[in-house]
Write a protein that holds these residues in place. Structure first.
Motif, PDB file in Angstrom:
ATOM      1  N   VAL A 118      -0.040 -11.765  24.444  1.00  0.00           N
ATOM      2  CA  VAL A 118      -0.697 -12.568  24.912  1.00  0.00           C
ATOM      3  C   VAL A 118      -1.256 -11.092  26.045  1.00  0.00           C
ATOM      4  O   VAL A 118      -0.730 -10.671  26.440  1.00  0.00           O
ATOM      5  CB  VAL A 118      -0.719 -13.880  25.716  1.00  0.00           C
ATOM      6  N   GLU A 119      -2.324 -10.609  25.511  1.00  0.00           N
ATOM      7  CA  GLU A 119      -3.133  -9.977  26.547  1.00  0.00           C
ATOM      8  C   GLU A 119      -3.779 -11.281  27.559  1.00  0.00           C
ATOM      9  O   GLU A 119      -4.489 -11.795  27.735  1.00  0.00           O
ATOM     10  CB  GLU A 119      -3.938  -9.169  25.730  1.00  0.00           C
ATOM     11  N   TRP A 120      -3.443 -10.754  28.706  1.00  0.00           N
ATOM     12  CA  TRP A 120      -4.386 -11.223  29.934  1.00  0.00           C
ATOM     13  C   TRP A 120      -5.946 -10.386  30.343  1.00  0.00           C
ATOM     14  O   TRP A 120      -5.474  -9.343  30.563  1.00  0.00           O
ATOM     15  CB  TRP A 120      -3.130 -11.890  31.349  1.00  0.00           C
ATOM     16  N   ASP A 159       5.009 -10.590  26.379  1.00  0.00           N
ATOM     17  CA  ASP A 159       5.591 -10.510  24.925  1.00  0.00           C
ATOM     18  C   ASP A 159       6.263 -11.664  24.534  1.00  0.00           C
ATOM     19  O   ASP A 159       6.954 -11.777  25.444  1.00  0.00           O
ATOM     20  CB  ASP A 159       6.064  -9.253  25.488  1.00  0.00           C
ATOM     21  N   VAL A 160       6.589 -11.850  23.263  1.00  0.00           N
ATOM     22  CA  VAL A 160       7.809 -12.251  22.570  1.00  0.00           C
ATOM     23  C   VAL A 160       8.617 -11.647  22.153  1.00  0.00           C
ATOM     24  O   VAL A 160       7.805 -10.540  20.886  1.00  0.00           O
ATOM     25  CB  VAL A 160       6.689 -13.582  21.501  1.00  0.00           C
ATOM     26  N   ILE A 161       9.071 -12.263  21.467  1.00  0.00           N
ATOM     27  CA  ILE A 161      10.674 -11.429  21.468  1.00  0.00           C
ATOM     28  C   ILE A 161       9.748 -10.821  20.071  1.00  0.00           C
ATOM     29  O   ILE A 161       9.912 -11.555  19.134  1.00  0.00           O
ATOM     30  CB  ILE A 161      12.261 -12.308  21.558  1.00  0.00           C
ATOM     31  N   SER A 162      10.442  -9.041  19.941  1.00  0.00           N
ATOM     32  CA  SER A 162      10.320  -8.949  18.283  1.00  0.00           C
ATOM     33  C   SER A 162      11.561  -9.416  17.290  1.00  0.00           C
ATOM     34  O   SER A 162      11.713 -10.097  17.195  1.00  0.00           O
ATOM     35  CB  SER A 162      10.671  -7.665  18.186  1.00  0.00           C
ATOM     36  N   ILE A 211      -4.727 -13.349  21.505  1.00  0.00           N
ATOM     37  CA  ILE A 211      -3.647 -13.356  21.373  1.00  0.00           C
ATOM     38  C   ILE A 211      -3.032 -12.699  20.110  1.00  0.00           C
ATOM     39  O   ILE A 211      -4.399 -12.530  18.883  1.00  0.00           O
ATOM     40  CB  ILE A 211      -3.332 -14.944  20.778  1.00  0.00           C
ATOM     41  N   PHE A 212      -2.756 -11.722  20.224  1.00  0.00           N
ATOM     42  CA  PHE A 212      -2.688 -10.127  18.874  1.00  0.00           C
ATOM     43  C   PHE A 212      -0.963 -10.971  18.183  1.00  0.00           C
ATOM     44  O   PHE A 212       0.070 -10.899  18.873  1.00  0.00           O
ATOM     45  CB  PHE A 212      -1.512  -8.691  19.658  1.00  0.00           C
ATOM     46  N   LEU A 213      -0.695  -9.806  16.742  1.00  0.00           N
ATOM     47  CA  LEU A 213       0.277  -9.868  16.055  1.00  0.00           C
ATOM     48  C   LEU A 213       0.047  -8.000  15.462  1.00  0.00           C
ATOM     49  O   LEU A 213      -1.102  -7.886  15.531  1.00  0.00           O
ATOM     50  CB  LEU A 213       0.261 -10.872  15.017  1.00  0.00           C
ATOM     51  N   ARG A 214       1.141  -8.027  15.765  1.00  0.00           N
ATOM     52  CA  ARG A 214       1.694  -6.600  15.193  1.00  0.00           C
ATOM     53  C   ARG A 214       2.739  -6.251  14.080  1.00  0.00           C
ATOM     54  O   ARG A 214       3.665  -6.753  14.076  1.00  0.00           O
ATOM     55  CB  ARG A 214       1.834  -5.895  16.480  1.00  0.00           C
ATOM     56  N   LEU A 215       2.066  -5.376  13.575  1.00  0.00           N
ATOM     57  CA  LEU A 215       3.510  -5.131  12.326  1.00  0.00           C
ATOM     58  C   LEU A 215       3.293  -3.374  12.692  1.00  0.00           C
ATOM     59  O   LEU A 215       2.516  -3.165  12.078  1.00  0.00           O
ATOM     60  CB  LEU A 215       3.088  -5.490  10.812  1.00  0.00           C
ATOM     61  N   PRO A 216       4.028  -3.136  12.993  1.00  0.00           N
ATOM     62  CA  PRO A 216       4.248  -1.005  13.163  1.00  0.00           C
ATOM     63  C   PRO A 216       3.923  -0.513  11.931  1.00  0.00           C
ATOM     64  O   PRO A 216       4.892   0.354  11.528  1.00  0.00           O
ATOM     65  CB  PRO A 216       4.844  -1.318  14.174  1.00  0.00           C
ATOM     66  N   SER A 217       3.405  -0.758  10.511  1.00  0.00           N
ATOM     67  CA  SER A 217       3.526  -0.341   9.295  1.00  0.00           C
ATOM     68  C   SER A 217       2.073   0.208   9.235  1.00  0.00           C
ATOM     69  O   SER A 217       1.143  -0.327   8.837  1.00  0.00           O
ATOM     70  CB  SER A 217       4.516  -0.826   8.582  1.00  0.00           C
ATOM     71  N   GLU A 218       1.755   1.452   8.331  1.00  0.00           N
ATOM     72  CA  GLU A 218       1.201   1.814   7.445  1.00  0.00           C
ATOM     73  C   GLU A 218       0.647   1.085   6.018  1.00  0.00           C
ATOM     74  O   GLU A 218      -0.448   0.632   5.672  1.00  0.00           O
ATOM     75  CB  GLU A 218       0.565   3.148   7.001  1.00  0.00           C
TER      76      GLU A 218
END
Length: 680
Positions: free
Chosen positions: A231-233, A245-248, A273-280
């Motif tokens: 989450v960004e404030w 951050d939530v733990i990976s 709120i963000f979700l991230r998958l570090p994959s092209e």
């Protein structure tokens, strides 16, 4: 002789009646050990041997002690003729009764106002506090002069405590089904491959706690691909302030990702709120799906048994749990400190409840005869406090309550030449009754010392031969007195007599001086200088002094004799009346041998109602001043003036706000034949 023996018999019967139901311990059963130079050891051994609820009987005699602390629910009963003396000049206190105060505390998640019954705390508070507990409520208010803390404090019993949560995303998000994202957004704090789940920023408030839950999965062939959630404030200008951050995690089917009890940082106004998958591959295949999103405010709702007395702003620590020492009693405690002592209390009580002191007698005191902090349901009665050996800041006090107290009774007492006979601060639901202060060196009765307090009654109290003021609500804790309020102050059937001393022609002081806005009543109050039968020139005093605006106050049946003025309504700082229900109403005031009846200056838009004034031998004005400030309403009616040939009705007439008029009237002003025509 027969009557004296009869009186002793009655006293013994009363003592036996009050001792019924208690296990009685005798101090005589605990003799001093060889080598002990005072009685501290034997008192401590007796107290250690006592079961809770027991009573220690102390026979007649002289006992030297130093700093005895009681931490169990017992009572002390001193026989007639028993005296307790300090062992040395450095004795800090003779007896201390002390409950426990937690070292940790909790902040408020939102400000508390007067009248609130509920407090909102972080969710972790529910682990430590339960219904029936006692809490100490404060904020970070401090006295400007020296930084003294604990000036805006209260104590309360907890009625109920609940863990609650409030969903911020709405019902349209809950259970919305599988959703796939076809576009990936760049995050200021995340690399490519990060998606913003909720397009609209979520409003938040700094300092409050939040919980995130997201159920998501991806359809990548590499099930070991890791991702993260955060989450960004965001601040008011759209800038990112912080990130939580939530733990990976690893995506293996549907997975719930949770971040618990995050505290929104200072300056934050919304969250993203963000979700991230570090994959092209994830970016290209739009492989991330979200089934459920929940973003909740989480908190503990704590409900007190009565209500919050004065506003509390959010601070680092607002609520602290205390475990009070219960059901202690001290009877016929007579003490004196060493001559030349620089400190020392007779009784010091902290974190106590249902605490009763009856028959306190003090000689050669230094600090307070009794001081009580952070306590509930305390009674101090039938006391006598003789002149202390030191007077000064914190020295020479009689009965003192501060640091947060609720349910206080002080009655049937006498104090002589003290700095303050009764000193209250951060004290509520207080009754002070039947107390006389003789030849007081400072204010006799402090309703509030630093400025926080209220819900109190002073009845049948007297300040006689006073060297200062009688009943004062101080504001030492605030630079601007209009920032404070004293609700429900009642001064009834009380007296102030200002002493006339050679070389002190001013006789400075006020019978009642309320230095902050007040609601309540002053009724049947008598104030005079000397014997009240002659003028004293060049004085600076009055029966009652009030602020011109902010009050909701009735002043009834006041008698002012031989003072400079009967009533003063003034303050040098500019203040505007902003509340529609604020006023000062004066009914049935008698003024005799005074320079002027009423002095008014300052305050814009004030409302003043004067009815049934009786003036005799008044020299200058019925209403003096009025050169500054303005009125919204002014009423003067039924005024009787006798033996006052030079008195004028006004020094300056009531003036309205610019562009307005004064509502009210002036009528039925009567003067006897010895007086001139009313001049204005």
């Amino acid at each position: 002789m027969r009557s004296r023996n009869h009186a002793k018999t009655i006293e013994c019967e009363e003592r036996n009646r009050q001792m019924q139901g208690h296990v009685i311990y005798q101090l005589g059963d605990f003799p001093p050990f060889p080598g002990e130079t005072d009685d501290t050891g034997r008192f401590n051994r007796a107290i250690r041997a006592m079961a809770p609820g027991g009573m220690l009987f102390v026979p007649a005699g002289r006992y030297a002690v130093k700093e005895i602390t009681v931490t169990k629910s017992i009572s002390l009963w001193f026989a007639e003729g028993a005296w307790v003396e300090a062992s040395d000049r450095e004795t800090a206190f003779l007896f201390q009764f002390a409950g426990e105060k937690s070292a940790d505390g909790y902040p408020l998640l939102r400000e508390a106002k007067r009248g609130d019954c509920a407090l909102y705390l972080p969710p972790s508070a529910a682990r430590d506090i339960k219904a029936g507990d006692v809490i100490w409520l404060s904020d970070d208010s401090a006295r400007p002069s020296d930084g003294q803390q604990e000036i805006n404090c209260e104590v309360h019993e907890v009625a109920e405590i609940e863990c609650l949560e409030r969903e911020l995303l709405g019902d349209t998000v809950e259970g919305a089904g599988v959703r796939g994202w076809k576009s990936w957004e760049e995050s200021p704090s995340g690399p490519r491959g990060t998606t913003l789940i909720c397009s609209e920023p979520i409003p938040v408030e700094a300092g409050r706690c939040y919980r995130l839950e997201v159920s998501a999965k991806h359809n990548l062939s590499d099930h070991g691909a890791s991702g993260s959630c955060y989450v960004e404030w965001v601040g008011k200008q759209g800038e990112m302030i912080a990130r939580s951050d939530v733990i990976s995690f690893l995506y293996k089917g549907w997975h719930v990702h949770q971040g618990c009890n995050w505290v929104a940082p200072r300056g934050a106004t919304c969250a993203r709120i963000f979700l991230r998958l570090p994959s092209e591959q994830a970016v290209q295949s739009c492989s991330l799906s979200v089934e459920k999103i929940s973003f909740k405010e989480v908190f503990t709702k704590l409900t007190v048994c009565d209500f919050i007395r004065l506003p509390k702003r959010v601070a680092r620590v607002n609520v602290v749990k205390i475990t009070p020492l219960m059901h202690c009693r001290v009877v016929n405690f007579r003490y004196r400190l060493k001559q030349g002592a620089s400190k020392g209390f007779g009784i010091l009580a902290q974190q106590v409840r249902h605490f009763h002191v009856n028959g306190l007698y003090a000689e050669q005191g230094v600090e307070s005869a009794i001081q009580v902090r952070r306590s509930m349901d305390v009674t101090v009665e039938n006391f006598m406090i003789l002149p202390p050996q030191r007077l000064g800041s914190g020295q020479g006090y009689g009965v003192q309550f501060f640091g947060g107290n609720l349910g206080v009774v002080v009655r049937n007492g006498y104090a002589c030449r003290t700095r303050h006979a009764v000193d209250l601060d951060s004290t509520f639901d207080a009754v002070v009754e039947g107390v006389t202060d003789m030849e007081g060196r400072g204010v006799s009765f402090l309703l509030t010392h630093n400025g926080w307090g209220g819900d109190m009654v002073f009845r049948h109290c007297r300040s006689l031969c006073s060297g200062s003021s009688g009943f004062v609500a101080e504001t030492q804790g605030a630079t601007n007195p209009y920032d404070l309020t004293h609700p429900n102050i009642h001064i009834i059937d009380c007296t102030w007599q200002r002493d006339v001393r050679p070389g002190n022609g001013l006789c400075y002081g006020f019978g009642v001086w309320l230095k902050a806005p007040v609601s309540g009543r002053i009724e049947r109050f008598t104030a005079e200088t000397g014997m009240g039968v002659q003028d004293v020139e060049e004085m600076d005093n009055a029966a009652v002094r009030l602020l011109p605006v902010g009050n909701r106050l009735h002043v009834c049946d006041v008698s002012a004799r031989s003072l400079r003025r009967g009533l003063v309504i003034a303050h040098p700082h500019v203040a505007d009346e902003t509340e529609p229900d604020r006023y000062i109403c004066v009914d049935r005031m008698a003024v005799q041998h005074c320079q002027s009846a009423i002095y008014v200056n300052g305050g814009w838009g004030k409302r003043l109602y004067l009815r049934d004034l009786t003036l005799d031998q008044v020299k200058n004005y019925v209403v003096e001043g009025n050169q500054t400030g303005s009125y919204e309403a002014f009423v003067m009616e039924r005024v009787s003036i006798t033996n006052s040939p030079s008195v004028k009705l006004f020094q300056s007439g009531p003036t309205p706000r610019p562009g307005s008029v004064v509502r009210g009237w002036i009528r039925r002003v009567w003067r006897d034949w010895m007086s001139k025509v009313v001049k204005r």
